[in-house]
Design an enzyme around this catalytic site. Sequence first.
Site, PDB file in Angstrom:
ATOM      1  N   ARG A  68       0.970  -1.194  -0.005  1.00  0.00           N
ATOM      2  CA  ARG A  68       0.029   0.096   0.094  1.00  0.00           C
ATOM      3  C   ARG A  68       0.739   1.345   0.107  1.00  0.00           C
ATOM      4  NH1 ARG A  68      -5.483  -0.353   0.941  1.00  0.00           N
ATOM      5  NH2 ARG A  68      -6.204  -2.452   1.208  1.00  0.00           N
ATOM      6  N   MET A  93     -12.303   4.135  -4.076  1.00  0.00           N
ATOM      7  CA  MET A  93     -12.472   3.134  -3.232  1.00  0.00           C
ATOM      8  C   MET A  93     -11.173   2.425  -2.737  1.00  0.00           C
ATOM      9  SD  MET A  93     -15.603   3.178  -3.181  1.00  0.00           S
ATOM     10  CE  MET A  93     -16.467   1.699  -2.619  1.00  0.00           C
ATOM     11  N   LEU A  96      -6.593   4.552   2.436  1.00  0.00           N
ATOM     12  CA  LEU A  96      -5.427   5.043   2.821  1.00  0.00           C
ATOM     13  C   LEU A  96      -4.795   4.764   3.952  1.00  0.00           C
ATOM     14  CD1 LEU A  96      -6.461   8.387   0.470  1.00  0.00           C
ATOM     15  CD2 LEU A  96      -5.296   6.370  -0.304  1.00  0.00           C
ATOM     16  N   HIS A 112     -19.264  10.859   2.049  1.00  0.00           N
ATOM     17  CA  HIS A 112     -19.752   9.735   2.329  1.00  0.00           C
ATOM     18  C   HIS A 112     -21.137   9.686   2.325  1.00  0.00           C
ATOM     19  CE1 HIS A 112     -19.908   5.671   4.188  1.00  0.00           C
ATOM     20  NE2 HIS A 112     -20.696   6.072   5.076  1.00  0.00           N
ATOM     21  N   ASP A 148     -13.888   6.594   6.893  1.00  0.00           N
ATOM     22  CA  ASP A 148     -15.190   7.519   7.134  1.00  0.00           C
ATOM     23  C   ASP A 148     -15.440   8.046   8.548  1.00  0.00           C
ATOM     24  OD1 ASP A 148     -15.899   6.810   4.342  1.00  0.00           O
ATOM     25  OD2 ASP A 148     -16.724   4.742   5.384  1.00  0.00           O
TER      26      ASP A 148
HETATM   27  C1  GRF Z   1     -20.858   8.398  -4.030  1.00  0.00           C
HETATM   28  O1  GRF Z   1     -22.162   7.888  -3.245  1.00  0.00           O
HETATM   29  C2  GRF Z   1     -19.923   8.795  -2.848  1.00  0.00           C
HETATM   30  O2  GRF Z   1     -20.446   9.520  -1.664  1.00  0.00           O
HETATM   31  C3  GRF Z   1     -19.461   7.641  -2.419  1.00  0.00           C
HETATM   32  O3  GRF Z   1     -19.279   6.557  -3.397  1.00  0.00           O
HETATM   33  C4  GRF Z   1     -20.009   7.293  -4.506  1.00  0.00           C
HETATM   34  C5  GRF Z   1     -19.266   7.812  -5.773  1.00  0.00           C
HETATM   35  O4  GRF Z   1     -20.316   8.363  -6.682  1.00  0.00           O
HETATM   36  N1  GRF Z   1     -18.089   7.510  -1.472  1.00  0.00           N
HETATM   37  P1  GRF Z   1     -19.699   9.025  -7.983  1.00  0.00           P
HETATM   38  O5  GRF Z   1     -18.408   8.167  -8.486  1.00  0.00           O
HETATM   39  O6  GRF Z   1     -19.130  10.498  -7.309  1.00  0.00           O
HETATM   40  O7  GRF Z   1     -20.793   9.269  -8.994  1.00  0.00           O
END
Ligand code: GRF
Length: 219
Positions: A68, A93, A96, A112, A148
């Site tokens: 990582r 996704m 970190l 979030h 988060d």
């Molecule tokens: C969003 O709901 C955000 O809050 C979450 O992942 C989703 C990403 O959507 N962390 P996008 O790629 O911004 O359309």
Amino acid sequence: MTRRRVAILISGRGSNMAALIAAAQAADFPAEIALVLANRPDAKGLGLARDVRLATAVVDHTRFGKDREAFERALQAELEARSIDIVCLAGFMRLLTPWLVTRWERRMLNIHPALVPAFKGLDTHERALAAGVKIHGATVHFVVPEMDSGPVIAQGALGVRDDDTAETLAARVLAIEHTIYPLALRLVAEGRVTVVDGRCRIAGAAADDHILVTPIIAA
Ligand code: GRF
């Protein structure tokens, strides 16, 4: 006005990225999008960013295996190469590590899709429905090593409807996300956010007398 240089980190669709890009097109917005960086070469948002001629980069995490820190060193190199001031995680996704997060303390934001500290992690809308909460929403917060978590900069909320599904809730929360992320970035870029005892104070915020009550019963 010197505009702060922002990198948006994405993994997928990029709708929050698009909301930030749109906000930054306003002449008085205090930040410019200087880089869109994805950890997946096929992230759909990359195409959107290229279409509007933004600088893009890919740091494919699969090239680094379980290392990582090596992945994060590569991210950091891209951020430094573009002289980035503020990082916005927008559907990024990858967890970190403190190695990167501490370098960006109070300069890295995340969105979030829940009212933090409720429903950290994935599948927030399913879990909100399963818990039967009547109010749900989204949060922009400073990033700290714990997932988060971190001082909350902005939140938006809605009333959950009896006929909501995870999909309808996700769509309505997403509209909130697209409002609060540009707001939060603006406030941070303007230097109006200070953290005192773990709480964000927002210089110039009006006294907030909003209340949200649900259900609403017709008279
Ligand atoms: C969003 O709901 C955000 O809050 C979450 O992942 C989703 C990403 O959507 N962390 P996008 O790629 O911004 O359309």
